[in-house]
Scaffold this motif. Structure first.
Motif, short mmCIF file in Angstrom:
data_model
loop_
_atom_site.label_atom_id
_atom_site.label_comp_id
_atom_site.label_asym_id
_atom_site.label_seq_id
_atom_site.Cartn_x
_atom_site.Cartn_y
_atom_site.Cartn_z
N CYS A 84 45.00 28.05 30.63
CA CYS A 84 44.75 27.13 29.09
C CYS A 84 44.39 25.69 30.07
O CYS A 84 43.05 25.31 30.40
N LYS A 85 45.00 25.42 31.67
CA LYS A 85 44.21 24.39 32.78
C LYS A 85 43.00 24.36 32.89
O LYS A 85 41.63 24.23 32.58
N ASN A 86 42.85 25.85 33.12
CA ASN A 86 41.33 26.37 33.90
C ASN A 86 39.90 26.37 32.50
O ASN A 86 38.82 25.42 32.59
N THR A 87 40.94 26.58 31.84
CA THR A 87 39.73 26.80 30.39
C THR A 87 39.78 25.06 29.77
O THR A 87 38.41 24.62 28.82
N ARG A 120 41.67 22.27 31.13
CA ARG A 120 41.62 21.47 31.57
C ARG A 120 43.22 20.75 31.30
O ARG A 120 43.46 19.13 31.60
N HIS A 121 43.65 21.31 30.04
CA HIS A 121 45.25 20.95 30.10
C HIS A 121 46.19 22.38 29.67
O HIS A 121 45.68 22.88 29.53
N LYS A 122 47.48 22.12 29.52
CA LYS A 122 48.75 22.65 29.19
C LYS A 122 48.76 22.66 27.35
O LYS A 122 47.96 21.69 27.01
#
Ligand code: SF4
Length: 341
Positions: free
Chosen positions: A20-23, A25-27
């Motif tokens: 989620c963070k990579n795709t 940019r957030h949790k």
């Protein structure tokens, strides 16, 4: 940090959190929902008893009924709500109300505004397509919901449901739609024992239709099923690799109260895994797993009031900390033993 460690945010496997963070940019946080479904394993179409491990809440015991949170921790609140819902299904409200109640649990916790509506309880494509459209759009319309994840069975994805999913994908291009399928095991004898009710060709057919519709799939597996050896579980992981899903859940077998599995356990028909044995198996499963597959769960924690065994699994933080430190000591990581053919 190596490129892999950086991509996986320091963890020895590609977690949903890192994805989620990579795709995005957030949790992203999940809100578990109970959309008042049933299941062909429960309504008499295939069986009335359900899968042997399934709780009265249809494996959706963390769904969030409407209520005023007043407990100290979020986990406690969700667990308390789950227990209430299991006792009194009428306490559950509409999907919209459940999402609002779920969001209110996070209010003031500085977790941002990115949530996944997780249709968890029972079989969430097993209803008239008009009803499915209503509940999915209630979730997709919500500004804080970044996507929906729908738990279902491969034998409950008829063409009209597939068309609905494809249409919603087009209508909500900025949101995602994931499907979660309960494989549990690749072995026919275990599938018969747990009363899964469909065969592997049914699963592979659903996977190819979902792939054609470009809908990412998360496969659920259970580690520690009665009668399965570690080798059996590793074969299931190789089968998962062959299916090339978007994600996988590696769920420890939980024995929940008031299930047929609990009766078997209480009469001594099988033993649950110790934490040491589970971690050994889990680590090798992760080593065998393709590094491309996102790991959505590595243990699972049953609701406190419902879990009969193994009780060590209730301390999820300890299980995860031990897993991570053991993998570090062993220099183990997801895909270390993966052989692409
Ligand atoms: S398919 Fe899912 S909801 Fe139905 S009985 Fe099995 S675990 Fe429970």
């Amino acid at each position: 940090m190596s490129g892999r460690e950086e991509l996986w945010l320091g963890k020895p496997y590609y977690s949903l959190d890192a994805y989620c963070k990579n795709t995005f940019r957030h949790k992203c946080y999940k809100i578990a929902l109970d959309a008042h479904m049933t299941c062909p394993n429960r309504d008499g179409t295939l069986d009335t008893r359900g899968c042997i491990f399934c709780s009265r809440g249809g494996s959706g015991d963390f769904a969030v009924p409407v209520g005023k949170p007043n407990l100290s921790s979020l986990d406690d609140q969700i667990r308390k709500n789950a227990a209430t819902a299991a006792r009194d299904p009428t306490s559950l409200s509409s999907v919209d109300d459940q999402i609002k109640a779920g969001l209110s649990l996070f209010r003031g916790k500085r977790v941002g505004n990115h949530f996944i509506a997780y249709f968890q309880a029972y079989t969430n494509t097993y209803a008239p397509v008009e009803y499915l459209e209503t509940i999915y759009t209630q979730a997709l319309d919500h500004p804080d919901i970044c996507g929906i994840s729908i738990a279902t069975r491969p034998d409950c994805l008829p063409e009209e449901v597939m068309s609905l999913l494809s249409r919603l994908k087009r209508e909500y291009p900025e949101k995602f739609i994931w499907i979660e399928l309960g494989l549990q095991t690749m072995h026919d004898r275990s599938a018969a024992y747990i009363r899964r009710g469909y065969d592997l060709p049914c699963l592979t057919d659903a996977l190819s239709r979902l792939k054609k519709a470009d809908i990412p799939v998360i496969l659920h597996t259970i580690l520690g099923l009665p009668g399965e050896t570690a080798k059996d579980m590793y074969q299931t992981i190789r089968f998962v690799n062959d299916c090339r899903p978007f994600g996988v859940k590696l769920q420890l077998l939980h024995v929940l109260k008031d299930t047929d599995l609990a009766k078997e356990y209480e009469k001594g028909a099988f033993q649950v895994l110790t934490m040491d044995a589970y971690l050994d198996i889990l680590i090798h499963c992760l080593e065998l797993l393709s590094p491309e597959i996102v790991v959505h769960r590595v243990t699972g924690d049953g609701p406190k009031g419902l879990t009969l065994a193994p009780l060590w699994s209730l301390d999820k933080r300890n299980v995860l900390n031990t897993l991570h430190s053991r993998m570090k000591a062993l220099d183990a990581w997801q895909g270390k033993e993966y052989r692409h053919v």
